[in-house]
Design a protein around this motif. Structure first.
Motif, PDB file in Angstrom:
ATOM      1  N   ASP A 156       0.042 -18.924   4.978  1.00 59.40           N
ATOM      2  CA  ASP A 156       0.979 -17.614   4.874  1.00 59.40           C
ATOM      3  C   ASP A 156       0.595 -16.999   3.708  1.00 59.40           C
ATOM      4  O   ASP A 156      -0.172 -17.349   2.675  1.00 59.40           O
ATOM      5  CB  ASP A 156       2.405 -18.360   4.318  1.00 59.40           C
ATOM      6  CG  ASP A 156       3.127 -19.157   5.289  1.00 59.40           C
ATOM      7  OD1 ASP A 156       2.556 -19.107   6.686  1.00 59.40           O
ATOM      8  OD2 ASP A 156       4.059 -19.659   4.862  1.00 59.40           O
ATOM      9  N   VAL A 157       0.959 -15.638   3.820  1.00 60.98           N
ATOM     10  CA  VAL A 157       0.952 -14.964   2.341  1.00 60.98           C
ATOM     11  C   VAL A 157       2.537 -14.327   2.586  1.00 60.98           C
ATOM     12  O   VAL A 157       3.393 -14.469   3.212  1.00 60.98           O
ATOM     13  CB  VAL A 157      -0.014 -13.737   2.456  1.00 60.98           C
ATOM     14  CG1 VAL A 157      -1.303 -14.120   2.708  1.00 60.98           C
ATOM     15  CG2 VAL A 157       0.389 -12.675   3.447  1.00 60.98           C
ATOM     16  N   ILE A 158       2.870 -13.860   1.026  1.00 60.18           N
ATOM     17  CA  ILE A 158       4.081 -13.177   0.904  1.00 60.18           C
ATOM     18  C   ILE A 158       3.845 -11.971   0.625  1.00 60.18           C
ATOM     19  O   ILE A 158       2.871 -11.430  -0.105  1.00 60.18           O
ATOM     20  CB  ILE A 158       4.841 -14.008  -0.439  1.00 60.18           C
ATOM     21  CG1 ILE A 158       5.300 -15.408  -0.064  1.00 60.18           C
ATOM     22  CG2 ILE A 158       6.096 -12.991  -0.494  1.00 60.18           C
ATOM     23  CD1 ILE A 158       6.093 -15.805   0.895  1.00 60.18           C
ATOM     24  N   LEU A 159       4.319 -10.924   1.205  1.00 56.03           N
ATOM     25  CA  LEU A 159       4.184  -9.381   1.015  1.00 56.03           C
ATOM     26  C   LEU A 159       5.388  -8.831   0.358  1.00 56.03           C
ATOM     27  O   LEU A 159       6.440  -9.246   0.644  1.00 56.03           O
ATOM     28  CB  LEU A 159       4.085  -8.801   2.477  1.00 56.03           C
ATOM     29  CG  LEU A 159       3.183  -7.739   2.552  1.00 56.03           C
ATOM     30  CD1 LEU A 159       1.754  -7.977   2.655  1.00 56.03           C
ATOM     31  CD2 LEU A 159       3.383  -7.169   4.093  1.00 56.03           C
ATOM     32  N   LYS A 160       4.976  -7.888  -0.523  1.00 56.26           N
ATOM     33  CA  LYS A 160       6.129  -6.924  -1.079  1.00 56.26           C
ATOM     34  C   LYS A 160       6.065  -5.765  -0.196  1.00 56.26           C
ATOM     35  O   LYS A 160       5.190  -5.212   0.282  1.00 56.26           O
ATOM     36  CB  LYS A 160       5.505  -6.640  -2.457  1.00 56.26           C
ATOM     37  CG  LYS A 160       6.740  -5.813  -3.287  1.00 56.26           C
ATOM     38  CD  LYS A 160       6.297  -5.431  -4.564  1.00 56.26           C
ATOM     39  CE  LYS A 160       7.461  -4.918  -5.623  1.00 56.26           C
ATOM     40  NZ  LYS A 160       8.270  -3.905  -4.755  1.00 56.26           N
ATOM     41  N   VAL A 161       6.846  -5.568   0.618  1.00 56.51           N
ATOM     42  CA  VAL A 161       7.341  -4.616   1.644  1.00 56.51           C
ATOM     43  C   VAL A 161       7.365  -3.148   1.025  1.00 56.51           C
ATOM     44  O   VAL A 161       7.912  -2.996  -0.164  1.00 56.51           O
ATOM     45  CB  VAL A 161       8.577  -4.799   2.434  1.00 56.51           C
ATOM     46  CG1 VAL A 161       8.537  -3.734   3.441  1.00 56.51           C
ATOM     47  CG2 VAL A 161       8.358  -6.268   3.093  1.00 56.51           C
ATOM     48  N   ARG A 162       6.535  -2.305   1.414  1.00 54.21           N
ATOM     49  CA  ARG A 162       6.261  -0.902   1.111  1.00 54.21           C
ATOM     50  C   ARG A 162       6.976   0.026   1.825  1.00 54.21           C
ATOM     51  O   ARG A 162       7.766   1.107   1.507  1.00 54.21           O
ATOM     52  CB  ARG A 162       4.932  -0.346   0.739  1.00 54.21           C
ATOM     53  CG  ARG A 162       4.260  -0.913  -0.671  1.00 54.21           C
ATOM     54  CD  ARG A 162       2.624  -0.843  -0.631  1.00 54.21           C
ATOM     55  NE  ARG A 162       2.127   0.525  -0.688  1.00 54.21           N
ATOM     56  CZ  ARG A 162       1.601   0.561  -1.892  1.00 54.21           C
ATOM     57  NH1 ARG A 162       1.395  -0.203  -2.730  1.00 54.21           N
ATOM     58  NH2 ARG A 162       1.141   1.888  -1.916  1.00 54.21           N
ATOM     59  N   ARG A 163       6.840  -0.130   3.203  1.00 54.64           N
ATOM     60  CA  ARG A 163       7.462   0.627   4.378  1.00 54.64           C
ATOM     61  C   ARG A 163       7.696  -0.424   5.539  1.00 54.64           C
ATOM     62  O   ARG A 163       7.064  -1.478   5.768  1.00 54.64           O
ATOM     63  CB  ARG A 163       6.520   1.475   4.818  1.00 54.64           C
ATOM     64  CG  ARG A 163       5.858   2.439   3.944  1.00 54.64           C
ATOM     65  CD  ARG A 163       6.938   3.677   3.702  1.00 54.64           C
ATOM     66  NE  ARG A 163       6.294   4.665   2.829  1.00 54.64           N
ATOM     67  CZ  ARG A 163       6.272   4.699   1.628  1.00 54.64           C
ATOM     68  NH1 ARG A 163       6.535   3.833   0.952  1.00 54.64           N
ATOM     69  NH2 ARG A 163       5.394   5.729   1.222  1.00 54.64           N
ATOM     70  N   THR A 164       9.003  -0.317   6.073  1.00 53.07           N
ATOM     71  CA  THR A 164       9.134  -1.082   7.246  1.00 53.07           C
ATOM     72  C   THR A 164      10.389  -0.046   8.209  1.00 53.07           C
ATOM     73  O   THR A 164      11.080   0.828   7.556  1.00 53.07           O
ATOM     74  CB  THR A 164      10.098  -2.206   6.789  1.00 53.07           C
ATOM     75  OG1 THR A 164      10.731  -3.086   7.872  1.00 53.07           O
ATOM     76  CG2 THR A 164      11.349  -1.834   5.871  1.00 53.07           C
TER      77      THR A 164
END
Ligand SMILES: NC(=O)c1ccc[n+]([C@@H]2O[C@H](COP(=O)([O-])OP(=O)(O)OC[C@H]3O[C@@H](n4cnc5c(N)ncnc54)[C@H](O)[C@@H]3O)[C@@H](O)[C@H]2O)c1
Ligand SMILES: [Zn+2]
Ligand SMILES: [Zn+2]
Length: 389
Positions: A27-35
């Motif tokens: 896994d990675v954890i992502l800081k969401v920039r656009r969704t």
């Protein structure tokens, strides 16, 4: 952290939920920039895909920055700006090795529901109900990305967040339909639905060499975008007989490839539409296949019809005789993201594929319920609402 949760049919809320953790070394954890919103979310919202639980975080089309990396991840590092495929794929099973990533045998931890519906389970999808894994979605400040080496792709410096976002799901879905639908140079293609998916299917058809591309819808602002950004000819299905019009404009033959990008909640004027709606609401059929029926009738003899629109299970009054007697090929698929995202990013980098115009409404995550309202009701010219957590 803040996240958008499904709380009941046609109800969304922005709530505090626990931050995601690395659960698996891949896994990675992502800081969401656009969704962004997708037509598929509307089927969850409306309850036609009835496998949501109150409190589930929705959202599956997104990009962001890697902030934490599992021990077995090889290709990603903290700080990478990536776009992520909506479906989760292990990269190692028989299906993934054939590049049929959304059919992954290992990424859906709850296979029972789709086995019951379709005979075999399909892969998992981020933020898309317990039928496909129950993964927490991307309309959140952070999201867990399983098998990140397979499903996440570094965005080239020259491609903006706003453009790369749509490689995640809309553009890769469109490419899936164009490729597996068998569009060849010189072909005539007709696309039903001028949402993000349909518009990009039209544009990608032209990129791979289609000579003539039609887009069918009723919403003038979307048809205008299809003309401007995909170079398509457009047809308003409320003012004409679509199949007759397509024959008329193709020398009497009809399109070689028909791509349906409308799905189970198709709008249909007239008695047929009422019939489908009543049967769907009484649960006598799960889907309204209006646009697929029309595509089957309009397609040239020996041509192919591809359903990108999402369907759940059973439909009524389906023109099977036309498929058999006209020698049609009928196919469908959920998006095989990793098969197309690298090529899409190259096209985006060369400005051959632009997607920013789809983001008609950009807003903070806290306003997501309003964004969904605009998107669902097609108000204020909304094509996609994009959230910036
Ligand atoms: N296969 C996949 O992996 C995948 C991925 C993403 C989206 N989808 C599906 O693709 C479909 C389209 O997604 P979207 O985000 O573009 O949705 P959207 O809701 O923005 O667009 C759907 C469009 O279809 C039009 N439409 C409705 N009835 C029609 C009819 N009878 N004939 C022609 N057009 C009609 C609507 O006016 C609208 O513009 C949805 O069903 C969605 O679930 C599938
Ligand atoms: Zn989607
Ligand atoms: Zn797999």
């Amino acid at each position: 952290m803040k996240a958008v949760t499904w709380t009941g049919i046609n109800q969304l809320s922005v709530e505090d939920v626990p931050e995601p953790q690395i659960l698996n070394d891949h896994d990675v954890i992502l800081k969401v920039r656009r969704t962004t919103t997708c037509g598929s979310d509307l089927h969850l919202l409306s309850g036609y895909i009835p496998f949501m639980r109150a409190g589930d975080v929705i959202g599956h089309e997104f990009m962001g920055e890697v902030v934490e990396v599992g021990k077995a991840v090889r290709e990603r590092k903290v700080g990478d700006r990536v776009v992520v495929a909506s479906f989760v794929s292990c990269g190692n099973c028989w299906y993934c090795r054939q590049e049929m990533y959304s059919l992954c045998d290992n990424s859906n931890p709850n296979p029972g529901i789709t086995e019951g519906l379709w005979g075999q389970s399909i892969g998992g999808c981020i933020g898309y109900s317990h039928a496909v894994g129950g993964y927490a979605g991307s309309h959140a400040e952070y999201v867990r990305v399983p098998y990140a080496d397979v499903g996440s792709f570094v965005v080239p410096d020259g491609v903006s967040d706003d453009r790369a976002l749509f490689a995640s799901d809309a553009a890769s879905t469109a490419f899936t339909g164009v490729d597996l639908g068998g569009v060849r140079p010189g072909d005539t293609v007709a696309v039903w639905g001028a949402g993000g998916v349909g518009q990009l299917a039209a544009r990608i058809s032209a990129i791979v060499g289609a000579a003539q591309v039609f887009v069918v819808d009723r919403l003038p602002e979307r048809l205008e975008q299809a003309r401007t950004h995909a170079g398509a000819e457009t047809i308003d299905y409320t003012t004409t007989d679509v199949a007759a019009e397509l024959r008329e404009r193709t020398g009497g033959r009809g399109p070689d490839v028909c791509i349906e990008a409308v799905g189970m909640e198709a709008h249909a004027p007239g008695a047929h539409g009422v019939y489908d709606q009543v049967k769907q609401q009484l649960r006598l059929q799960t889907d309204r296949p209006t646009a697929v029926r029309e595509a089957v009738m309009a397609c040239r003899k020996g041509g192919s019809v591809f359903t990108l629109g999402v369907f759940a299970s059973m439909v009524d009054k389906f023109p099977l005789g036309a498929i058999m007697n006209k020698g049609l090929t009928l196919r469908g698929a959920q998006v095989h993201g990793p098969r197309y995202i690298p090529r899409l990013l190259e096209l985006m980098e060369r400005d051959e594929l632009v997607t920013e115009h789809l983001a008609t409404h950009v807003m903070p995550l806290s306003e997501a319920p309003r964004g969904y309202e605009l998107f669902k009701e097609k108000q204020d010219g909304c094509v996609r609402a994009v959230f910036t957590p």
